[in-house]
Design an enzyme around this catalytic site. Structure first.
Site, PDB file in Angstrom:
ATOM      1  N   HIS A  27       0.779  -1.252   0.000  1.00 52.66           N
ATOM      2  CA  HIS A  27       0.000   0.000   0.000  1.00 52.66           C
ATOM      3  C   HIS A  27       0.810   1.302   0.000  1.00 52.66           C
ATOM      4  O   HIS A  27       0.726   2.098  -0.936  1.00 52.66           O
ATOM      5  CB  HIS A  27      -0.927   0.037   1.216  1.00 52.66           C
ATOM      6  CG  HIS A  27      -1.804  -1.152   1.363  1.00 52.66           C
ATOM      7  ND1 HIS A  27      -2.902  -1.370   0.580  1.00 52.66           N
ATOM      8  CD2 HIS A  27      -1.740  -2.209   2.217  1.00 52.66           C
ATOM      9  CE1 HIS A  27      -3.502  -2.499   0.938  1.00 52.66           C
ATOM     10  NE2 HIS A  27      -2.807  -3.023   1.933  1.00 52.66           N
TER      11      HIS A  27
HETATM   12  C1  BDR Z   1      -2.808   0.850   5.390  1.00 54.31           C
HETATM   13  O1  BDR Z   1      -3.017   0.332   6.693  1.00 54.31           O
HETATM   14  C2  BDR Z   1      -1.787   0.037   7.301  1.00 54.31           C
HETATM   15  O2  BDR Z   1      -1.850  -1.190   7.975  1.00 54.31           O
HETATM   16  C3  BDR Z   1      -0.743   0.047   6.216  1.00 54.31           C
HETATM   17  O3  BDR Z   1       0.514   0.484   6.728  1.00 54.31           O
HETATM   18  C4  BDR Z   1      -1.304   1.014   5.212  1.00 54.31           C
HETATM   19  O4  BDR Z   1      -0.920   2.334   5.508  1.00 54.31           O
HETATM   20  C5  BDR Z   1      -3.481  -0.050   4.392  1.00 54.31           C
HETATM   21  O5  BDR Z   1      -4.853  -0.081   4.599  1.00 54.31           O
END
Ligand code: BDR
Ligand code: CA
Length: 311
Positions: free
Chosen positions: A241
Site C-alpha cells: 500500500h
Molecule cells: C494501510 O493500513 C496500514 O496497515 C498500512 O501500513 C497502510 O498504511 C493499508 O490499509
C-alpha cells in the site's frame, strides 16, 4: 528534487515507502519524518522510523513523534498484519540516532510556515491525525502546501478494516474528514489503486538477490508481511500500500486517475471512515481529490527494486 515530509506509522509497507523515497534523492528530498500511532503504538512507530532511516544510511533525516492516537476515537492497531513490533521479520538494530524533541505536529506547522509557499508536499501513510491537528492549530499552513499525497481510503473495492472503510481512514476518520474538507490539493492512493500492484514472490527473490543490506532487510520484512495473506483475491501476491504513494511521486504517468469530489463519512455507524468518491460527478460538488484508481505493476516494481537496492 521535490521536498516532502513523510507522516507515517511503520509498519511494513511504510518501511518500503520510506526506503523507496530515500533511494530516490534525485527526485525526492525527505526533509523530515513525523510518526503517529497506527499500525502499532507511537513509541514503536517512532522507533521503527528511526530504524528505517538508519537502514537507509540516512540518520540525518530528522524523526519527530506526533500524536499517540486519533482525535476522537480510541486507537485501533494492526499487529495482526505487521507483527508485535510493527516491523517483524527484519533484524534491525536498536536505533542510534535519537528522536527530535519537538512534537511532530509543532514540527509540521513550523516546517510548512517556514518553507516558501507551495514548496512542501506532505505524504501521509497512516491515520491523518498529525496533519489534521496541524491544520487545526495553524490553518495558514493549508494554502502553503503544494499537495497532500495519502495512502488511505478506497471506494470500488470496499474497505479492509470494515466493509466500507480502509484502515488509515477508519482509525481516525475525523482527522481524514478535516483534511479532505480543508481545500488542500489532495491525491489519494486508496486500496482500489494499491490492490492493482501485487508484490510477488519472484519480485521479492529478485530484490533479495541484489544483495544490498536495505534490499535484504526489506525482503525479510516482506516475508513476514506476506504471511498475513491474500484473503482478498486468493492470489499469492500482497499489496504494498504505502509504497504506492512514493511510486506516484516518482512516476505519476503509470497511474490511472480522476479528479473527483470525495467526502469522508464520520456519522454513520455502518460506514464511518468510508471515503465516498463521486466518480461520475453526480453531486456537482467541488472536485477536491485526485483519486488514483490503477497502477501499471511492472514499471512500478522495477522502479522500486532499483531504488531500494541502490541504498
Ligand atoms: C494501510 O493500513 C496500514 O496497515 C498500512 O501500513 C497502510 O498504511 C493499508 O490499509
Ligand atoms: Ca501505514
Amino acid at each position: 528534487p521535490r521536498k516532502i515530509i513523510i507522516d507515517t506509522d511503520p509498519g511494513q509497507d511504510d518501511a518500503f515507502a520510506i526506503l523507496f523515497a530515500l533511494g530516490s534523492p534525485a527526485e525526492l528530498e525527505v526533509v523530515g519524518i513525523t510518526t503517529v500511532g497506527g499500525n502499532v503504538p507511537l513509541p514503536l512507530t517512532s522507533k521503527n522510523a528511526l530504524k528505517v532511516v538508519e537502514l537507509a544510511g540516512r540518520p540525518d533525516v530528522p524523526v519527530y513523534a506526533g500524536c499517540p492516537g486519533p482525535m476522537v476515537k480510541t486507537l485501533m492497531t494492526a499487529e495482526y498484519v505487521h507483527g508485535k513490533t510493527g516491523l517483524d521479520g527484519a533484524d534491525l538494530p536498536e536505533p542510534v540516532t535519537p528522536l527530535q524533541s519537538e512534537h511532530g505536529v509543532n514540527y509540521l506547522v513550523r516546517a510548512i510556515m517556514d518553507a516558501p509557499e507551495g514548496e512542501l508536499t506532505v505524504c501521509t501513510l497512516g491515520p491523518m491525525t498529525n496533519l489534521a491537528m496541524a491544520m487545526t492549530m495553524e490553518p495558514r499552513i493549508i494554502p502553503r502546501l503544494r499537495e497532500v499525497v495519502l495512502m488511505g481510503g478506497g471506494f470500488f473495492e470496499g474497505g479492509n478494516a470494515t466493509p466500507a472503510a480502509e484502515f488509515n481512514i477508519f482509525v481516525d476518520p475525523h482527522a481524514a474528514h478535516k483534511v479532505f474538507d480543508s481545500g488542500v490539493p489532495l491525491t489519494m492512493a486508496g486500496i482500489d489503486c494499491t490492490y492493482t500492484a501485487m508484490m510477488t514472490l519472484e519480485w521479492l527473490d529478485r530484490l533479495r538477490a541484489t544483495g544490498s543490506r536495505a534490499a535484504i532487510e526489506a525482503a525479510n520484512l516482506a516475508d513476514f508481511y506476506r504471511q498475513y495473506g491474500s484473503h482478498k483475491f486468493g492470489t499469492p501476491g500482497r499489496p504494498i500500500h504505502d509504497a504506492c504513494v512514493t511510486g506516484y511521486l516518482l512516476a505519476p504517468d503509470i497511474y490511472e486517475k480522476r479528479q473527483c469530489a470525495v467526502t469522508v463519512d464520520i456519522v454513520s455507524p455502518e460506514t464511518i471512515g468510508m471515503t465516498v468518491v463521486d466518480w461520475w460527478h453526480v453531486t456537482g460538488r467541488r472536485k477536491n481529490c485526485n483519486v488514483l484508481r490503477r497502477i501499471e505493476p511492472a514499471p512500478f516494481f522495477e522502479l522500486m527494486l532499483q531504488r531500494i537496492s541502490a541504498l
